[in-house]
Design an enzyme around this catalytic site. Structure first.
Site, PDB file in Angstrom:
ATOM      1  N   HIS A 281     -91.007 -77.114 -36.273  1.00  0.00           N
ATOM      2  CA  HIS A 281     -91.174 -77.952 -35.084  1.00  0.00           C
ATOM      3  C   HIS A 281     -92.626 -77.986 -34.622  1.00  0.00           C
ATOM      4  CE1 HIS A 281     -91.648 -74.504 -32.317  1.00  0.00           C
ATOM      5  NE2 HIS A 281     -90.687 -73.909 -32.997  1.00  0.00           N
TER       6      HIS A 281
ATOM      7  N   CYS B 207     -89.123 -69.328 -35.662  1.00  0.00           N
ATOM      8  CA  CYS B 207     -89.270 -70.676 -36.209  1.00  0.00           C
ATOM      9  C   CYS B 207     -90.676 -70.884 -36.766  1.00  0.00           C
ATOM     10  CB  CYS B 207     -88.970 -71.718 -35.133  1.00  0.00           C
ATOM     11  SG  CYS B 207     -87.228 -71.767 -34.622  1.00  0.00           S
TER      12      CYS B 207
END
Length: 313
Positions: A190, A206
């Site tokens: 992301h 992440c």
């Protein structure tokens, strides 16, 4: 204290990333790019320099040990690590090598590779190695922090995280996210709404990219594309011109207080590579000790010259 100072200074610099695109070797080699040099000017510090070349701040520190990242001396010539060996995995889809804090994207045309700095999981919330694929592509994602992260945030910062953060400027996922199939689907590639953390270990697991980079990658990567997350501290290549290249990165720390020895576990393939008769053992040992992330030719000079002469005939 150093980490807090680093985060403070990183928050003061604007983003102006430029994509790093390299032609894939066509002769069986794995070396791409060229090293660059940046001469420090007044007002420069490592964050502004890293942004200019779209590299990670930790890799810039790794290749320039001993230079103050906050107040580098004007006139200092810094090595910009824009030369590297491709990771030793199939050249397809997305490949993330954790010790490098780099993401490699291989378009299906098979002619080039795009390399981006990434933020990965911090100590205690490490990004796992995985072989997976893109499960979903999510523009303008909302963020639902897990209960464990909300409890950690409250404990460490005394702040209550909302159960859901809607899309918008306050969303730490930025404008684009790609969900991975691994595990329960909680791992994402992301963007970010903050101006720090790229090329560092700061996420909850992440993979984080600069806003411009994730926007481009989101437009290219598709549902079902392969994603590999690997941990290759040492990369090696016998190049067609006779050079034997080794690239060594510092291994990932496993605790905040770890006094890591600069010793790397070597698999049998690497041991065999550096044990060849035409490899300069002093150069090999130097690369393994300095761990500066720069590709180094460890072949004995005479061997390289002879091999190059044979190619020219």
């Amino acid at each position: 204290m150093m980490r807090k100072m680093l985060l403070l200074i990183l928050s003061l610099s604007p983003l102006f990333a430029q994509a790093n695109v390299y032609s894939l070797p066509t002769n069986g080699g794995r070396l791409i790019g060229e090293l660059q040099t940046h001469v420090v000017e007044k007002g420069d510090y490592f964050k502004t320099i890293a942004d200019k070349y779209n590299i990670g701040i930790l890799e810039l520190m790794e290749t320039n040990p001993g230079v103050d990242p906050f107040l580098p001396t004007v006139g200092t010539a810094l090595v910009i690590p824009t030369q590297m060996l491709l990771p030793d995995v199939p050249r397809k889809g997305i490949v993330i090598n954790l010790p490098e804090l780099r993401l490699y994207y291989y378009p299906k045309n098979g002619r080039e590779v795009h390399v981006f700095p990434v933020g990965i999981g911090r100590i205690g919330r490490e990004t796992p190695e995985m072989t997976t694929k893109i499960k979903a592509r999510i523009p303008n994602p909302s963020w639902t922090p897990p209960a464990s992260l909300r409890a950690e945030h409250l404990r460490e910062r005394g702040e209550v995280l909302p159960r859901v953060v809607p899309a918008g400027p306050d969303n730490p996922l930025g404008k684009y996210a790609m969900q991975l199939s691994y595990g329960d689907g909680s791992y994402l590639i992301h963007g970010t709404n903050k101006d720090f953390g790229i090329g560092m270990r700061v996420s909850a697991g992440c993979i984080r990219l600069n806003p411009d980079d994730i926007e481009w990658l989101f437009s290219q990567a598709k549902y079902g594309d392969s994603v590999r997350v690997i941990n290759q501290t040492v990369k090696i290549s016998a190049e067609p011109d006779g050079r034997h290249i080794i690239e060594v990165h510092s291994p990932l720390s496993e605790s905040e207080h770890e006094q890591r020895e600069k010793v790397i576990s070597l698999n049998s393939k690497i041991v065999k590579f550096i044990s060849q008769s035409h490899v300069d053992s002093d150069k090999a040992n130097d690369a393994l000790l300095t761990q500066n992330g720069i590709p180094m030719n460890i072949a004995q000079e005479a061997f390289t010259v002879l091999d190059a002469d044979a190619l020219a005939q």
